[in-house]
Design an enzyme around this catalytic site. Structure first.
Site, short mmCIF file in Angstrom:
data_model
loop_
_atom_site.label_atom_id
_atom_site.label_comp_id
_atom_site.label_asym_id
_atom_site.label_seq_id
_atom_site.Cartn_x
_atom_site.Cartn_y
_atom_site.Cartn_z
NE ARG A 1 103.91 137.91 74.41
CZ ARG A 1 102.78 137.27 74.68
NH1 ARG A 1 102.54 136.83 75.92
NH2 ARG A 1 101.87 137.06 73.75
CE LYS B 1 102.43 141.26 73.69
NZ LYS B 1 102.40 141.44 72.25
CG HIS C 1 109.93 137.48 70.21
ND1 HIS C 1 109.01 137.55 71.23
CD2 HIS C 1 109.21 137.39 69.07
CE1 HIS C 1 107.78 137.50 70.73
NE2 HIS C 1 107.88 137.41 69.43
NE ARG D 1 106.04 134.61 72.40
CZ ARG D 1 105.03 134.24 73.16
NH1 ARG D 1 105.23 133.55 74.25
NH2 ARG D 1 103.79 134.56 72.81
CG HIS E 1 100.05 133.44 70.29
ND1 HIS E 1 100.64 132.51 69.47
CD2 HIS E 1 101.02 134.33 70.60
CE1 HIS E 1 101.91 132.82 69.29
NE2 HIS E 1 102.16 133.92 69.98
CE1 TYR F 1 106.61 130.74 66.40
CE2 TYR F 1 104.37 130.83 67.20
CZ TYR F 1 105.64 131.34 67.15
OH TYR F 1 105.94 132.48 67.85
#
Length: 324
Positions: free
Chosen positions: A175, A199, A270, A273, A296, A305
């Site tokens: 990110r 995150k 993004h 990404r 994730h 994806y």
């Protein structure tokens, strides 16, 4: 409850100037909720702000209905709030995101004894429309990366930096916030991996290839020393004045580089990404590995994806097969 990663193409999360109907007591309550999000849940500053804006909008709607005590907020109030968002033309994804924030808020109210029931637990938010992210084709990604290479003898520190960060973005799929948060020591040259703080302060190790390794080496040995000042600290990527690079600079760079490639869809970091993840899967990487690389929390997030790859395969089939 996982909060959706904001779409960088979206505008402000605030809807614009409105009469603030939240009283001092409620403002103090929101302050405690903010501390809960930042300290106990360890959410980013941007995500905390998004939660607060969404919850404040709901509280203001409740106040207009005459409901000024949080203990009096019930399912009818929440449904009225969502209906109001719909009549104002808000997208389903926006409504779903705001409903998610409110559910976190009402659950916190119940858990801390401020309400007897959790009204948000009964709130059904609109299903998000399943939209496939735009991605670059392999040759388009190569054009974006190669388009910034300067002629020998004309290399500038900023040019070396831009090439290095673009190569690293595409190589790792990290990110933009993770990119600008990197320190020099986060790069392991021998193993060709970078340590990323994702995150929720979750650390992961992501590999990168030779092109990114070469670009990083040039940046750190020739580019970074030319920009470094007392403000630089350990930051890997620096701005023109020597401080840690701002995300907005990266977004502007990616938009400009992609716009220079004929036929490429407009995108920011993004989108890069998304592109990296799609190319990994199309190249044979398994879904679980891509999940780990992208950081994730849920495999279902990564599965989009596979839909992108299938859609591209179907398009290629229709264009190429004589009996399609």
């Amino acid at each position: 409850m996982n909060y959706t990663e904001p779409d960088e193409s979206a505008g402000s999360l605030d809807d614009g100037p409105e009469d603030r109907l939240v009283d001092e007591a409620t403002a103090a309550l929101l302050g405690e909720f903010e501390r809960h999000l930042a300290i106990e849940r360890n959410l980013s500053e941007h995500t905390v702000r998004a939660y607060l804006l969404d919850v404040t909008g709901m509280l203001e709607h409740a106040a207009r209905l005459g409901v000024t005590e949080v203990a009096a907020i019930d399912l009818a109030v929440l449904r009225s709030w969502l209906a109001n968002l719909q009549t104002r033309g808000k997208a389903r994804s926006t409504m779903a995101r705001r409903a998610s924030a409110v559910r976190v808020f009402t659950a916190w109210l119940r858990r801390t004894g401020r309400t007897e029931t959790d009204a948000g637990s009964l709130l059904l938010s609109p299903k998000r429309a399943k939209s496939l992210p735009s991605v670059l084709r392999v040759e388009e990604a190569a054009a974006v990366l190669d388009g910034g290479h300067e002629e020998p003898g004309e290399t500038t520190p900023v040019g070396l930096r831009d090439t290095a960060l673009l190569e690293l973005l595409y190589a790792t799929g990290i990110r933009v916030g993770e990119l600008v948060g990197l320190d020099v020591d986060d790069v392991d040259d021998e193993r060709r991996v970078v340590r990323v703080m994702g995150k929720g302060s979750k650390e992961r190790t992501v590999p990168f290839g030779l092109p990114a390794a070469r670009a990083l080496q040039l940046w750190r040995t020739q580019g970074r020393p030319a920009l470094a000042t007392h403000r630089s600290g350990p930051a890997l990527f620096l701005g023109a004045r020597g401080g840690r690079l701002d995300q907005r600079v990266v977004r502007d760079l990616v938009h400009r580089r992609v716009a220079a490639v004929p036929g490429a869809p407009d995108m920011g970091p993004h989108g890069f990404r998304h592109t990296a993840a799609t190319h990994l899967l199309e190249g044979g990487a398994d879904l679980r590995s891509v999940q780990e690389l992208l950081g994730h929390a849920s495999l279902s997030t990564t599965q989009i994806y596979t839909h992108v790859s299938t859609d591209r395969l179907r398009t290629a089939y229709r264009q190429a097969h004589p009996r399609a």
